[in-house]
Design an enzyme around this catalytic site. Structure first.
Site, PDB file in Angstrom:
ATOM      1  N   LYS A   1      13.869 -17.396  -0.534  1.00  0.00           N
ATOM      2  CA  LYS A   1      14.511 -18.621  -0.042  1.00  0.00           C
ATOM      3  C   LYS A   1      13.476 -19.548   0.591  1.00  0.00           C
ATOM      4  CE  LYS A   1      19.204 -17.756  -0.355  1.00  0.00           C
ATOM      5  NZ  LYS A   1      19.653 -16.390  -0.151  1.00  0.00           N
TER       6      LYS A   1
ATOM      7  N   LYS B   1      20.543 -12.995 -17.298  1.00  0.00           N
ATOM      8  CA  LYS B   1      21.555 -12.269 -16.515  1.00  0.00           C
ATOM      9  C   LYS B   1      22.701 -13.212 -16.176  1.00  0.00           C
ATOM     10  CE  LYS B   1      21.935 -11.329 -11.630  1.00  0.00           C
ATOM     11  NZ  LYS B   1      23.127 -10.770 -11.210  1.00  0.00           N
TER      12      LYS B   1
ATOM     13  N   LYS C   1      26.440 -16.735 -11.185  1.00  0.00           N
ATOM     14  CA  LYS C   1      26.990 -18.041 -10.775  1.00  0.00           C
ATOM     15  C   LYS C   1      25.887 -19.078 -10.691  1.00  0.00           C
ATOM     16  CE  LYS C   1      28.901 -16.240  -7.074  1.00  0.00           C
ATOM     17  NZ  LYS C   1      29.419 -14.884  -7.172  1.00  0.00           N
TER      18      LYS C   1
HETATM   19  P1  ADP Z   1      25.984 -13.864  -8.714  1.00  0.00           P
HETATM   20  O1  ADP Z   1      24.631 -13.495  -9.291  1.00  0.00           O
HETATM   21  O2  ADP Z   1      26.897 -14.389  -9.761  1.00  0.00           O
HETATM   22  O3  ADP Z   1      25.875 -14.780  -7.499  1.00  0.00           O
HETATM   23  P2  ADP Z   1      26.516 -11.850  -6.732  1.00  0.00           P
HETATM   24  O4  ADP Z   1      25.089 -11.897  -6.275  1.00  0.00           O
HETATM   25  O5  ADP Z   1      27.571 -12.425  -5.846  1.00  0.00           O
HETATM   26  O6  ADP Z   1      26.621 -12.516  -8.197  1.00  0.00           O
HETATM   27  O7  ADP Z   1      26.860 -10.348  -7.091  1.00  0.00           O
HETATM   28  C1  ADP Z   1      28.015  -9.644  -6.650  1.00  0.00           C
HETATM   29  C2  ADP Z   1      27.956  -8.262  -7.246  1.00  0.00           C
HETATM   30  O8  ADP Z   1      28.020  -8.322  -8.683  1.00  0.00           O
HETATM   31  C3  ADP Z   1      26.639  -7.514  -6.932  1.00  0.00           C
HETATM   32  O9  ADP Z   1      26.935  -6.136  -6.706  1.00  0.00           O
HETATM   33  C4  ADP Z   1      25.807  -7.672  -8.184  1.00  0.00           C
HETATM   34  O10 ADP Z   1      24.896  -6.603  -8.345  1.00  0.00           O
HETATM   35  C5  ADP Z   1      26.879  -7.682  -9.285  1.00  0.00           C
HETATM   36  N1  ADP Z   1      26.445  -8.522 -10.417  1.00  0.00           N
HETATM   37  C6  ADP Z   1      26.236  -9.852 -10.404  1.00  0.00           C
HETATM   38  N2  ADP Z   1      25.858 -10.318 -11.617  1.00  0.00           N
HETATM   39  C7  ADP Z   1      25.809  -9.222 -12.430  1.00  0.00           C
HETATM   40  C8  ADP Z   1      25.476  -9.025 -13.824  1.00  0.00           C
HETATM   41  N3  ADP Z   1      25.134 -10.036 -14.616  1.00  0.00           N
HETATM   42  N4  ADP Z   1      25.539  -7.776 -14.301  1.00  0.00           N
HETATM   43  C9  ADP Z   1      25.904  -6.738 -13.508  1.00  0.00           C
HETATM   44  N5  ADP Z   1      26.225  -6.838 -12.200  1.00  0.00           N
HETATM   45  C10 ADP Z   1      26.181  -8.069 -11.655  1.00  0.00           C
END
Ligand code: ADP
Ligand code: TRP
Length: 321
Positions: A110, A189, A192
């Protein structure tokens, strides 16, 4: 054996979240003693609109309940309903070296992006350690990105135990090898932050449009596709359709004769059917906000019955009572 994990309320859930985090957490309920909470204190370093925080917190609660989180089997609460976690943050933070926090990837990433760091961002891993230690947690299922935070939690627990005597359970991370990296619509990957998601509760029209506009190559329908297993729609079908159906799509694509339009229509139908039961439960929950509030209130009371004993133990050990 207690399993605990935190869910940051930052926006609509997608199939990466579902297969990577939600489904494993929901399946773990079969083994019992699961503690799941919505990390609204943690959202304070990224969200500053109070309405947005409250709305996201409620939305995450509804989505997890809709997907099968069972509030009888699991303790499910909102982090900020137990401000004891802030007290514990202070107790353990007073033993946490600056150097350890300065090495945290989240903080380094960050600040490297030019975000001006504040105390909350710096202390984020200490609050997370308090979340875990406050409930005598044994196992913490997390994504790879959280591994370092778990190592810090273990270091902090060991330091406290060394300084004040055996007080905390030292937790183990549980990091999944499978489903840990669901690809997004662009092949990176799914996340969001990359805008490449398929949201599990998108409305029908928006979902259909998103799926139908997934970019494919320019090979004709008749051409055989020897790389069919790498096709993103085939990969999603393997998650969302019965295995024989997904295998049939893959075989037809490989052999030639299946157009991308038909493949995408198939993906939409199976996506829609896969989440249909959750969608129905979600509609009921949205119509019944009092029930959701009650679930979180009950969860907070159950969480407190564990936390009260641990915070007492820590206060006594440190000479605060
Ligand atoms: P994002 O990357 O969309 O912001 P988060 O960081 O809020 O998602 O992740 C919430 C949960 O979902 C975490 O446990 C993360 O490891 C899992 N997660 C997020 N994206 C993926 C993905 N593409 N594949 C598998 N698990 C994921
Ligand atoms: N920091 C975690 C994330 O971004 C969420 C979280 C907060 C958490 N407290 C936790 C996860 C305690 C596991 C245990 O995903």
């Amino acid at each position: 054996m207690r399993t605990l994990t935190g869910i940051t309320p930052t926006g609509p859930v997608h199939i990466g979240n579902y297969f990577g985090a939600m489904r494993p957490a929901i399946e773990a309920q079969a083994q019992g003693d699961c503690f799941y909470f919505i990390a609204d204190y943690h959202s304070m370093t990224s969200i500053t609109d109070p309405h947005e925080r409250l709305a996201n917190t409620r939305a995450v609660a509804v989505d997890w309940l809709a997907c099968g989180l069972d509030p009888v089997k699991s303790v499910f609460w909102r982090q900020s309903d137990l401000p004891e976690v802030c007290e514990l943050t202070w107790l353990i933070g007073s033993l946490t070296p600056m150097g350890l926090l300065e090495r945290a990837h989240g903080y380094k990433d960050k600040t490297a992006k030019g975000i001006s760091p504040n105390f909350g961002l710096f202390a984020y891993p200490v609050l997370m350690a308090a979340d875990i230690l406050l409930y005598d947690t044994n196992a913490v299922p997390v994504g790879q990105d959280q591994k370092q935070h778990l190592e810090m939690t273990r270091d902090i627990a060991a330091k406290f135990n060394q300084t004040y005597g055996e007080t905390f359970v030292v937790p183990e991370p549980v990091i999944r090898r499978d489903c840990g990296n669901i690809p997004g619509l662009d092949g990176q990957k799914m996340s969001k932050s990359y805008g490449n998601t398929l949201e599990i509760f998108a409305d029908e029209k928006a979902l259909r449009k998103k799926i139908m506009s997934i970019v494919m190559d320019s090979r004709t329908p008749a051409e055989p596709k020897p790389d069919a297993e790498r096709n993103i729609c085939v990969q999603f079908l393997k998650l969302l359709a019965p295995s024989d159906v997904a295998a049939d799509y893959e075989a037809r694509l490989r052999a030639g004769g299946l157009g991308y339009g038909d493949l995408k229509k198939g993906l939409f139908e199976h996506f829609w059917a896969f989440f249909a039961p959750a969608r129905a439960r979600r509609a009921e929950l949205l119509a019944n906000p009092d029930y959701v509030d009650q679930v979180l209130r009950d969860g907070a009371a159950r969480a407190r019955s564990v936390a009260a004993g641990v915070i007492r133990r820590a206060r006594k050990a440190a000479g605060l009572e």
